[in-house]
Design a protein around this motif. Structure first.
Motif, PDB file in Angstrom:
ATOM      1  N   UNK A 383       0.954  -1.234  -0.085  1.00  0.00           N
ATOM      2  CA  UNK A 383       0.067   0.192  -0.051  1.00  0.00           C
ATOM      3  C   UNK A 383       0.657   1.329  -0.083  1.00  0.00           C
ATOM      4  N   UNK A 384       0.501   2.402  -0.452  1.00  0.00           N
ATOM      5  CA  UNK A 384       1.140   3.509  -0.687  1.00  0.00           C
ATOM      6  C   UNK A 384       1.869   3.929   0.653  1.00  0.00           C
ATOM      7  N   UNK A 385       1.181   4.109   1.465  1.00  0.00           N
ATOM      8  CA  UNK A 385       1.843   4.620   2.949  1.00  0.00           C
ATOM      9  C   UNK A 385       2.679   3.580   3.486  1.00  0.00           C
ATOM     10  N   UNK A 386       2.827   2.523   3.457  1.00  0.00           N
ATOM     11  CA  UNK A 386       3.616   1.301   3.685  1.00  0.00           C
ATOM     12  C   UNK A 386       4.905   1.578   2.926  1.00  0.00           C
ATOM     13  N   UNK A 387       4.620   1.727   1.747  1.00  0.00           N
ATOM     14  CA  UNK A 387       5.983   1.664   0.758  1.00  0.00           C
ATOM     15  C   UNK A 387       6.609   3.059   1.157  1.00  0.00           C
ATOM     16  N   UNK A 388       5.972   4.246   1.271  1.00  0.00           N
ATOM     17  CA  UNK A 388       6.506   5.445   1.404  1.00  0.00           C
ATOM     18  C   UNK A 388       7.345   5.338   2.464  1.00  0.00           C
ATOM     19  N   UNK A 389       6.672   4.762   3.886  1.00  0.00           N
ATOM     20  CA  UNK A 389       7.616   4.672   4.925  1.00  0.00           C
ATOM     21  C   UNK A 389       8.904   3.883   4.853  1.00  0.00           C
ATOM     22  N   UNK A 390       8.905   2.692   4.051  1.00  0.00           N
ATOM     23  CA  UNK A 390       9.971   1.939   3.811  1.00  0.00           C
ATOM     24  C   UNK A 390      11.087   2.581   3.117  1.00  0.00           C
ATOM     25  N   UNK A 391      10.406   3.572   2.181  1.00  0.00           N
ATOM     26  CA  UNK A 391      11.505   4.225   1.290  1.00  0.00           C
ATOM     27  C   UNK A 391      12.178   5.361   2.230  1.00  0.00           C
ATOM     28  N   UNK A 392      11.465   6.070   3.015  1.00  0.00           N
ATOM     29  CA  UNK A 392      11.963   7.117   3.870  1.00  0.00           C
ATOM     30  C   UNK A 392      13.028   6.554   5.046  1.00  0.00           C
ATOM     31  N   UNK A 393      12.547   5.363   5.373  1.00  0.00           N
ATOM     32  CA  UNK A 393      13.419   4.621   6.314  1.00  0.00           C
ATOM     33  C   UNK A 393      14.923   4.287   5.845  1.00  0.00           C
ATOM     34  N   UNK A 394      14.696   3.978   4.354  1.00  0.00           N
ATOM     35  CA  UNK A 394      15.949   3.520   3.757  1.00  0.00           C
ATOM     36  C   UNK A 394      16.748   5.119   3.257  1.00  0.00           C
ATOM     37  N   UNK A 395      16.348   6.048   3.786  1.00  0.00           N
ATOM     38  CA  UNK A 395      17.065   7.370   3.237  1.00  0.00           C
ATOM     39  C   UNK A 395      16.720   7.964   2.073  1.00  0.00           C
ATOM     40  N   UNK A 396      15.360   7.628   1.754  1.00  0.00           N
ATOM     41  CA  UNK A 396      15.241   8.384   0.135  1.00  0.00           C
ATOM     42  C   UNK A 396      13.928   9.375   0.404  1.00  0.00           C
ATOM     43  N   UNK A 397      14.087  10.365  -0.319  1.00  0.00           N
ATOM     44  CA  UNK A 397      12.725  11.116  -0.354  1.00  0.00           C
ATOM     45  C   UNK A 397      11.842  10.520  -1.427  1.00  0.00           C
ATOM     46  N   UNK A 398      10.456  10.680  -1.196  1.00  0.00           N
ATOM     47  CA  UNK A 398       9.744   9.944  -2.076  1.00  0.00           C
ATOM     48  C   UNK A 398       8.778  11.257  -2.821  1.00  0.00           C
ATOM     49  N   UNK A 399       8.773  10.833  -4.237  1.00  0.00           N
ATOM     50  CA  UNK A 399       7.870  11.458  -4.969  1.00  0.00           C
ATOM     51  C   UNK A 399       6.762  10.554  -5.625  1.00  0.00           C
ATOM     52  N   UNK A 400       5.367  10.829  -5.260  1.00  0.00           N
ATOM     53  CA  UNK A 400       4.321   9.838  -5.562  1.00  0.00           C
ATOM     54  C   UNK A 400       4.083  10.122  -7.195  1.00  0.00           C
ATOM     55  N   UNK A 401       3.864   8.893  -7.819  1.00  0.00           N
ATOM     56  CA  UNK A 401       3.503   9.185  -9.191  1.00  0.00           C
ATOM     57  C   UNK A 401       2.500   8.076  -9.601  1.00  0.00           C
ATOM     58  N   UNK A 402       1.712   7.955 -10.677  1.00  0.00           N
ATOM     59  CA  UNK A 402       0.933   6.942 -11.195  1.00  0.00           C
ATOM     60  C   UNK A 402       1.125   6.427 -12.473  1.00  0.00           C
ATOM     61  N   UNK A 403       0.846   5.038 -12.809  1.00  0.00           N
ATOM     62  CA  UNK A 403       0.868   4.627 -14.056  1.00  0.00           C
ATOM     63  C   UNK A 403       0.111   3.194 -13.920  1.00  0.00           C
TER      64      UNK A 403
END
Length: 638
Positions: A383-403
């Motif tokens: 899910x987007x919220x969980x994925x964003x949290x995983x990316x931020x914990x890995x040290x990245x900034x998150x830019x949402x997009x759709x496809x």
């Protein structure tokens, strides 16, 4: 929005063992994926030959050769090969997975390397290459792309795709192989490669690490090849004055145009490098050059390096009798010079400390700080919220997009850019794609096409390998009747991209069996793949006994394996025989024929009007089939 088609290998299970996770790199012969070995529960790199090369025996042989060549090497500086095989028409190679970057990536980021960094990488590559040369293997494709720098500091040599067992003169036997920027002169002019060709390529790599550029450039590959064959590689210090002379000599030795003037193999060059390493790594500071001041002496003659201080108007030989004030002046001068040297030493010490701090800070920044590289975590299906949290914990900034995505359900994360598993700098932006579901595509009309034509027209969808067969009196056997979706219903004008569908193909009409003998009818239907069942036989005035009256389909439309119900004739229904005993023959014949029977008579026709029926067969009121024969016996009473 439009997106590139997803890689069909992602998610595939290769040979029932290796689950493909993501793509790492793509080369001229094959694509490398990150996969999980389900049997040993470990991450591996799986190299899969491009499909268009699968039918080329030359490429397939080279691919298998890479596995065999690399598998013969067991060395800390060579990428390990675990397995090799073939799944259907797909050749693959399973290797050790090393999270990290290539030397090419490092050169892109830092342009050129310090001598110390160059020595570290050169030592590791030469160690792995020495093991290969000892095993009789020539790599033949040394370049920065094939030097892997793992996150844990290991340096390994990989990609033995062009490797070949060494002989006195190993020829390519075909067009030149390898990358043109690193080809040795003998490969360009004669197509001959041996261990010294690897040494030449390594010399070019060393030049590139020290200067940030290749020695030869040109607009066309043949221009570069010409320079390799006809020019000598310049010393790296001509482009980068900070290169030590020892490394200059090593590069010039390795890149000599005459193979006989190069190191015979990697072990010889490695031994020479290690002899030079202590001097190359020395950090001793050299003081500024200057004259040595000496108070006047009688026996020491002045030289270019020694200056004798004497009073004005006196010669050096008379400097013994120096006035006290002159001695005192010289002492003050010496004290001032010593003070200046001490101050200069303090500045040098401060500079060294500053550079050390900068180096440590830079090392922290790129090693563990914001500038370090980290793998992008796997988020597909989250899910987007969980994925964003995983990316931020890995040290990245998150830019949402759709496809759109043909496999990931709408509302879940379908992937990232960079891809999962790829290395990116901490603090950098990672685009997180949320799936819009599959893209809806127009479905071409394939009714009436052959099966192969229909599959080609529906290549944007997932067409089942096994088609559904159906009987049709209107569509020729082997032609498509319709296309049905996963629910069995006919597909609409639009259908999801890569959605599952099945072709319905005609097998011709159901064999007509009405009016045929029952045995013949049953054989025809069963040969067509249908089942046969029977109802109770029925009387029929028009259909003979044991002939099929009707053939009823229990399903419509009919498919192979469905059932046909046959009704068989018992002939005409029997009726009661009229009683004609006691009647004249003429009357009896008239009555029986009117009832539908034929009559067997014993008396000539002339006696019928006066003869009386004495008996009949069948007897009166017995049942007999219409048209059957009734025998009457008559007599004449006088």
């Amino acid at each position: 929005m439009t997106t590139a088609p997803a890689d069909p290998m992602i998610g595939r299970l290769v040979d029932g063992r290796y689950q493909v996770r993501s793509r790492i790199a793509r080369g001229g012969m094959a694509t490398v994926y990150l996969a999980t070995d389900l049997r040993l529960e470990r991450r591996v790199a799986i190299k899969i030959m491009h499909g268009h090369l699968a039918d080329d025996n030359t490429f397939k042989t080279r691919f298998v050769q890479e596995a065999r060549s690399a598998a013969r090497l067991a060395h800390p500086n060579v990428v390990n090969v675990f397995d090799q095989g073939q799944d259907a028409d797909m050749a693959y190679l399973v290797m050790e997975y090393l999270p990290g970057i290539t030397l090419r990536d490092l050169l892109k980021d830092y342009k050129r390397l310090t001598p110390e960094q160059t020595i570290d990488i050169l030592d590791a590559v030469l160690s792995g290459l020495a093991a290969a040369h000892k095993a009789g293997i020539v790599h033949r494709d040394l370049k920065p792309e094939n030097v892997l720098l793992a996150d844990d500091g290991r340096i390994k040599l990989g990609d033995f795709g062009l490797a070949r067992a060494a002989s006195a003169n190993t020829a390519t036997g075909q067009a030149l192989l390898g990358t043109i920027a690193y080809l040795s002169p003998e490969l360009v002019t004669r197509g001959i490669a041996d261990a010294r060709s690897d040494i030449y390529a390594l010399g070019i790599m060393t030049y590139e690490m020290l200067t940030g550029e290749q020695p030869y450039v040109g607009e066309a590959p043949m221009q570069i090849a010409y320079q390799h064959a006809n020019e000598s590689v310049p010393a790296p210090s001509t482009r980068n004055p900070s290169v030590p002379p020892e490394l200059d000599e090593l590069v010039l030795w390795a890149t000599s145009r005459d193979p006989d003037e190069r190191p015979a193999d990697a072990r010889i060059m490695l031994d020479r490098l290690r002899e030079l390493e202590p001097a190359l790594r020395s950090t001793a500071l050299r003081g500024a050059s200057g004259d040595t001041m000496v108070l006047g002496t009688r026996d020491l003659a002045p030289t270019a390096e020694t200056r004798v201080i004497a009073p004005a108007g006196r010669s050096a030989t008379g400097a013994v009798a120096v006035a006290d004030e002159e001695v005192e002046g010289d002492a003050v001068a010496l004290a001032n010079a010593a003070s200046r040297r001490r101050r200069r030493g303090y500045w040098l010490l401060a500079l060294v400390l500053l550079l050390t701090g900068l180096a440590a800070g830079t090392g922290w920044y790129f090693g563990a700080g914001p500038g370090s590289l980290a793998p992008v975590p796997q988020t597909a299906g989250m899910l987007p919220d969980n994925a964003a949290q995983a990316l931020e914990e890995a040290g990245f900034q998150v830019e949402p997009a759709e496809r759109t995505d043909p496999e990931i359900p709408k509302g879940q994360v379908s992937g990232t850019d960079p891809d999962e598993g790829a290395l990116a700098r901490r603090g950098s932006v990672v685009r997180m794609f949320v799936s819009l579901g599959p893209q809806m595509l127009d479905v071409p009309n394939v009714a009436g096409m052959t099966e192969d034509e229909a599959r080609a027209a529906l290549d944007a969808f997932t067409v089942a390998d096994d088609s559904a067969e159906q009987f049709s009196a209107d569509v020729e056997a082997g032609r498509v009747i319709a296309v049905v979706g996963a629910d069995g219903a006919a597909v609409a004008a639009q259908y999801p991209e890569r959605g599952a569908m099945t072709l319905v193909v005609s097998v011709g009409p159901v064999p007509p069996v009405e009016g045929r003998a029952v045995a013949e009818a049953q054989t025809l239907l069963e040969d067509a793949g249908l089942k046969v069942e029977f109802t109770d036989a029925q009387y029929s005035p028009d259909v003979p006994v044991d002939v099929v009256i009707t053939a009823d389909w229990l399903d419509d439309p009919m498919n192979p394996g469905d059932t046909v119900r046959l009704t068989v004739s018992k002939g005409p229904e029997p009726i009661a025989v009229p009683n004609v005993v006691g009647k004249t023959m003429s009357e009896a014949i008239q009555i029986l024929e009117a009832a539908g029977f034929t009559v067997e008579k014993e008396l000539p026709e002339i006696f019928w009007p006066i003869a009386t029926v004495q008996e009949q067969t069948p007897a009166a009121d017995e049942l007999a089939a219409p048209g059957s024969s009734v025998r009457i016996v008559g007599s004449i009473t006088l």
